[in-house]
Design a protein around this motif. Structure first.
Motif, PDB file in Angstrom:
ATOM      1  N   THR A   1      -5.024   1.286  11.007  1.00  0.00           N
ATOM      2  CA  THR A   1      -5.729   0.682   9.932  1.00  0.00           C
ATOM      3  C   THR A   1      -4.962   0.452   8.836  1.00  0.00           C
ATOM      4  O   THR A   1      -4.931  -0.421   8.016  1.00  0.00           O
ATOM      5  CB  THR A   1      -7.154   1.628   9.320  1.00  0.00           C
ATOM      6  N   LEU A   2      -4.039   1.701   8.133  1.00  0.00           N
ATOM      7  CA  LEU A   2      -3.343   1.578   6.940  1.00  0.00           C
ATOM      8  C   LEU A   2      -2.176   0.368   7.312  1.00  0.00           C
ATOM      9  O   LEU A   2      -2.132  -0.332   6.342  1.00  0.00           O
ATOM     10  CB  LEU A   2      -2.422   2.889   6.784  1.00  0.00           C
ATOM     11  N   ILE A   3      -1.561   0.490   8.515  1.00  0.00           N
ATOM     12  CA  ILE A   3      -0.645  -0.819   8.656  1.00  0.00           C
ATOM     13  C   ILE A   3      -1.352  -2.254   8.753  1.00  0.00           C
ATOM     14  O   ILE A   3      -0.589  -2.964   8.178  1.00  0.00           O
ATOM     15  CB  ILE A   3       0.140  -0.497  10.011  1.00  0.00           C
ATOM     16  N   GLY A   4      -2.337  -2.184   9.369  1.00  0.00           N
ATOM     17  CA  GLY A   4      -3.204  -3.473   9.518  1.00  0.00           C
ATOM     18  C   GLY A   4      -3.547  -3.994   8.056  1.00  0.00           C
ATOM     19  O   GLY A   4      -3.383  -5.348   7.985  1.00  0.00           O
ATOM     20  N   GLU A   5      -3.948  -3.230   7.272  1.00  0.00           N
ATOM     21  CA  GLU A   5      -4.608  -3.641   5.821  1.00  0.00           C
ATOM     22  C   GLU A   5      -3.290  -4.269   4.945  1.00  0.00           C
ATOM     23  O   GLU A   5      -3.402  -5.159   4.320  1.00  0.00           O
ATOM     24  CB  GLU A   5      -5.471  -2.454   5.125  1.00  0.00           C
ATOM     25  N   LEU A   6      -2.337  -3.238   5.156  1.00  0.00           N
ATOM     26  CA  LEU A   6      -1.140  -3.684   4.253  1.00  0.00           C
ATOM     27  C   LEU A   6      -0.729  -4.980   4.634  1.00  0.00           C
ATOM     28  O   LEU A   6      -0.323  -5.868   4.037  1.00  0.00           O
ATOM     29  CB  LEU A   6       0.055  -2.640   4.515  1.00  0.00           C
ATOM     30  N   GLU A   7      -0.464  -5.227   6.070  1.00  0.00           N
ATOM     31  CA  GLU A   7      -0.094  -6.728   6.781  1.00  0.00           C
ATOM     32  C   GLU A   7      -0.996  -7.629   6.262  1.00  0.00           C
ATOM     33  O   GLU A   7      -0.828  -8.663   6.081  1.00  0.00           O
ATOM     34  CB  GLU A   7      -0.404  -6.326   8.122  1.00  0.00           C
ATOM     35  N   ARG A   8      -2.457  -7.412   6.004  1.00  0.00           N
ATOM     36  CA  ARG A   8      -3.366  -8.355   5.659  1.00  0.00           C
ATOM     37  C   ARG A   8      -3.299  -8.855   4.370  1.00  0.00           C
ATOM     38  O   ARG A   8      -3.109  -9.977   3.988  1.00  0.00           O
ATOM     39  CB  ARG A   8      -4.821  -7.842   5.772  1.00  0.00           C
TER      40      ARG A   8
ATOM     41  N   LEU B   1       6.054  -1.499   3.849  1.00  0.00           N
ATOM     42  CA  LEU B   1       5.653  -1.684   5.534  1.00  0.00           C
ATOM     43  C   LEU B   1       7.360  -1.274   6.015  1.00  0.00           C
ATOM     44  O   LEU B   1       7.405  -0.678   6.893  1.00  0.00           O
ATOM     45  CB  LEU B   1       5.490  -3.213   5.822  1.00  0.00           C
ATOM     46  N   GLU B   2       8.364  -1.778   5.249  1.00  0.00           N
ATOM     47  CA  GLU B   2       9.638  -1.457   5.716  1.00  0.00           C
ATOM     48  C   GLU B   2      10.026   0.038   5.594  1.00  0.00           C
ATOM     49  O   GLU B   2      10.391   0.766   6.527  1.00  0.00           O
ATOM     50  CB  GLU B   2      10.707  -2.116   4.929  1.00  0.00           C
ATOM     51  N   GLU B   3       9.449   0.649   4.537  1.00  0.00           N
ATOM     52  CA  GLU B   3       9.692   2.377   4.281  1.00  0.00           C
ATOM     53  C   GLU B   3       8.788   3.011   5.506  1.00  0.00           C
ATOM     54  O   GLU B   3       9.204   3.988   5.994  1.00  0.00           O
ATOM     55  CB  GLU B   3       9.441   2.462   2.818  1.00  0.00           C
ATOM     56  N   LEU B   4       7.656   2.363   5.559  1.00  0.00           N
ATOM     57  CA  LEU B   4       6.557   3.229   6.737  1.00  0.00           C
ATOM     58  C   LEU B   4       7.183   2.911   8.181  1.00  0.00           C
ATOM     59  O   LEU B   4       6.715   3.902   8.760  1.00  0.00           O
ATOM     60  CB  LEU B   4       5.242   2.441   6.479  1.00  0.00           C
ATOM     61  N   THR B   5       7.586   1.819   8.493  1.00  0.00           N
ATOM     62  CA  THR B   5       7.753   1.666   9.894  1.00  0.00           C
ATOM     63  C   THR B   5       9.197   1.265  10.210  1.00  0.00           C
ATOM     64  O   THR B   5       9.714   1.196  11.268  1.00  0.00           O
ATOM     65  CB  THR B   5       6.882   0.247  10.334  1.00  0.00           C
TER      66      THR B   5
ATOM     67  N   ARG C   1       5.446 -12.803  -5.634  1.00  0.00           N
ATOM     68  CA  ARG C   1       6.037 -11.563  -6.559  1.00  0.00           C
ATOM     69  C   ARG C   1       5.268 -10.359  -6.203  1.00  0.00           C
ATOM     70  O   ARG C   1       5.865  -9.120  -5.897  1.00  0.00           O
ATOM     71  CB  ARG C   1       5.857 -11.721  -8.050  1.00  0.00           C
ATOM     72  N   TYR C   2       3.960 -10.497  -5.984  1.00  0.00           N
ATOM     73  CA  TYR C   2       3.133  -8.914  -5.692  1.00  0.00           C
ATOM     74  C   TYR C   2       3.293  -8.960  -4.003  1.00  0.00           C
ATOM     75  O   TYR C   2       3.035  -7.589  -3.714  1.00  0.00           O
ATOM     76  CB  TYR C   2       1.789  -9.452  -6.351  1.00  0.00           C
ATOM     77  N   ARG C   3       3.647  -9.933  -3.297  1.00  0.00           N
ATOM     78  CA  ARG C   3       3.778  -9.714  -1.850  1.00  0.00           C
ATOM     79  C   ARG C   3       5.198  -8.641  -1.758  1.00  0.00           C
ATOM     80  O   ARG C   3       5.052  -7.923  -0.877  1.00  0.00           O
ATOM     81  CB  ARG C   3       3.964 -10.943  -1.228  1.00  0.00           C
ATOM     82  N   GLU C   4       6.138  -8.886  -2.355  1.00  0.00           N
ATOM     83  CA  GLU C   4       7.529  -8.268  -2.002  1.00  0.00           C
ATOM     84  C   GLU C   4       7.253  -6.796  -2.133  1.00  0.00           C
ATOM     85  O   GLU C   4       7.633  -6.199  -0.981  1.00  0.00           O
ATOM     86  CB  GLU C   4       8.399  -8.608  -3.188  1.00  0.00           C
ATOM     87  N   PRO C   5       6.770  -6.158  -2.829  1.00  0.00           N
ATOM     88  CA  PRO C   5       6.480  -4.560  -2.927  1.00  0.00           C
ATOM     89  C   PRO C   5       5.649  -4.047  -1.754  1.00  0.00           C
ATOM     90  O   PRO C   5       5.830  -3.147  -1.228  1.00  0.00           O
ATOM     91  CB  PRO C   5       5.879  -4.129  -4.319  1.00  0.00           C
ATOM     92  N   VAL C   6       4.624  -4.716  -1.099  1.00  0.00           N
ATOM     93  CA  VAL C   6       4.008  -4.632  -0.099  1.00  0.00           C
ATOM     94  C   VAL C   6       4.684  -4.744   1.071  1.00  0.00           C
ATOM     95  O   VAL C   6       4.720  -3.833   2.065  1.00  0.00           O
ATOM     96  CB  VAL C   6       2.702  -5.607   0.123  1.00  0.00           C
TER      97      VAL C   6
END
Length: 397
Positions: free
Chosen positions: A100-107, A142-146, A133-138
């Motif tokens: 759920t966490l990965i899926g919502e970050l991706e959304r 994801l990169e740090e998580l996965t 600009r606000y997409r980049e930290p998301v």
């Protein structure tokens, strides 16, 4: 018929003018008004289903992850759910919450990417830059998580491949969510109230509720026309039954409504992530199994573009007998016919873009003037000038 009216046929394709992806839209125009549309699909056939039936279930997870680079957790999650349905596997609670966490970050990143590109299509590059600009930290989260910004390789039948360090990542994720939530809400208000945006999006590409049902639309395309449908609520998976989802709906059915639905969904995704981080349990991340049965299974997943469906037929071996994919863009493409008819050529890029189509890559547009008997080949940038020129008279001095 279009030919009897002596209209001009403009083929957008087989390469899409705004997204550099192959698809064919034959627009029949009278002057600049679109009076008929013919759609032809199938120019980008990668043989994924054929390949899947010659690979093991574990290998297919990586294959279907590459159906789409932007929403690359949607297809592997959906495929794993189909396998789990066939095998009657119970996914551990911690794995469900991680999915759920990965899926919502991706959304969030997918909707921000789309919003930026949509505003770029109408020549509003300032808001394009703000959204990205606000997409980049998301994407960095994801990169740090996965380990990857896209193609996360986190999924496997029965759960997830890797655990996450919640003690380390929870403060970082919550910090980013707090930092982007208010600015995105403000940008959404700015989009809704901007005279230029309203002139280019309000009342354009209207898809009525009746047509949304008739054409079996899914995702934000359907919700922008008043259909309150969302797989996360209608057929809950992962941890959505416990966390809950407030389905965002607008009734106008135009491009502006589909834009605002996605902005509202970003805010909802942020709130789901916050609840998920507070509730994520400890425990195993994968259900173990030794063999594959002879069985069939179906997986359903609410991808950023809408309902994704995977079907799998297992035959008792590691290589499935059949794999079938129904991506959300495939469901939404036919609804472009009523969305395009009656509007201007200049509106075509943003109307087509409003369903967030996922095709594949290159660029060229040929304009065929059947009256003059001539063909003009345009690049993507030249074609988009149709849209940008229409913006200029609307500028507020």
């Amino acid at each position: 018929m279009p030919e009897e009216r002596h209209t001009v046929m403009i083929p957008l394709g087989p390469y899409h003018p705004a997204y550099k992806e192959p698809e064919m839209f034959k627009l029949y125009v009278d002057g600049e008004e679109i009076v008929d549309v013919k759609i032809r699909i199938g120019f980008q056939h990668r043989g994924i289903e054929y390949l899947a039936q010659r690979m093991t279930v574990q290998q297919i997870v990586f294959l279907v992850e590459r159906i789409c680079g932007i929403c690359s957790t949607s297809h592997p999650t959906c495929f794993c759910q189909a396998v789990e349905d066939a095998m009657k596997l119970e996914v551990p609670d911690r794995a469900r919450y991680i999915r759920t966490l990965i899926g919502e970050l991706e959304r969030i990143h997918s909707h921000l990417l789309w919003a930026g590109v949509a505003l770029h299509l109408i020549g509003y590059d300032t808001l394009f830059m703000y959204f990205w600009r606000y997409r980049e930290p998301v994407c960095e989260l994801l990169e740090e998580l996965t380990g990857n910004r896209q193609h996360y390789a986190m999924l496997c039948p029965g759960g997830v491949r890797r655990d996450i360090d919640l003690k380390k990542m929870k403060p970082k994720i919550l910090k980013v969510m707090r930092e982007i939530k208010e600015p995105i809400a403000k940008i959404g208000d700015a989009v809704a109230g901007d005279k230029l945006v309203k002139a280019r999006m309000r009342g354009v590409g209207v898809l009525t509720r009746q047509d949304a049902i008739k054409y079996c639309t899914v995702g934000p395309t359907a919700r922008g026309s008043g259909l309150k449908i969302d797989v996360r609520v209608d057929e809950p998976y992962a941890a959505y039954k416990e966390l809950g989802v407030d389905v965002k709906v607008m009734t106008e059915g135009d491009v502006l409504a589909k834009t605002l639905v996605r902005v509202l969904e970003i805010i909802e995704s942020i709130e789901i992530i916050e609840r998920c981080l507070d509730a994520i349990p400890n425990g195993p991340i994968r259900a173990e199994f030794d063999e594959y049965p002879v069985a069939e299974g179906v997986g359903k997943y609410e991808a950023p573009r809408g309902e994704d469906i995977h079907y799998v037929k297992l035959n008792g071996t590691t290589v499935p007998e059949r794999v079938k994919v129904r991506a959300p863009t495939y469901a939404n493409i036919p609804s472009l016919v009523p969305q395009l008819i009656g509007y201007s050529i200049a509106d075509a890029p943003i109307i087509i873009g409003s369903i967030d189509p996922c095709f594949s890559c290159t660029e060229r547009v040929s304009i065929i003037d059947v009256k003059e008997g001539r063909t003009i080949v345009l690049t993507m940038d030249e074609f988009n000038q149709f849209s940008r020129k229409r913006k200029n008279p609307l500028k507020v001095r």
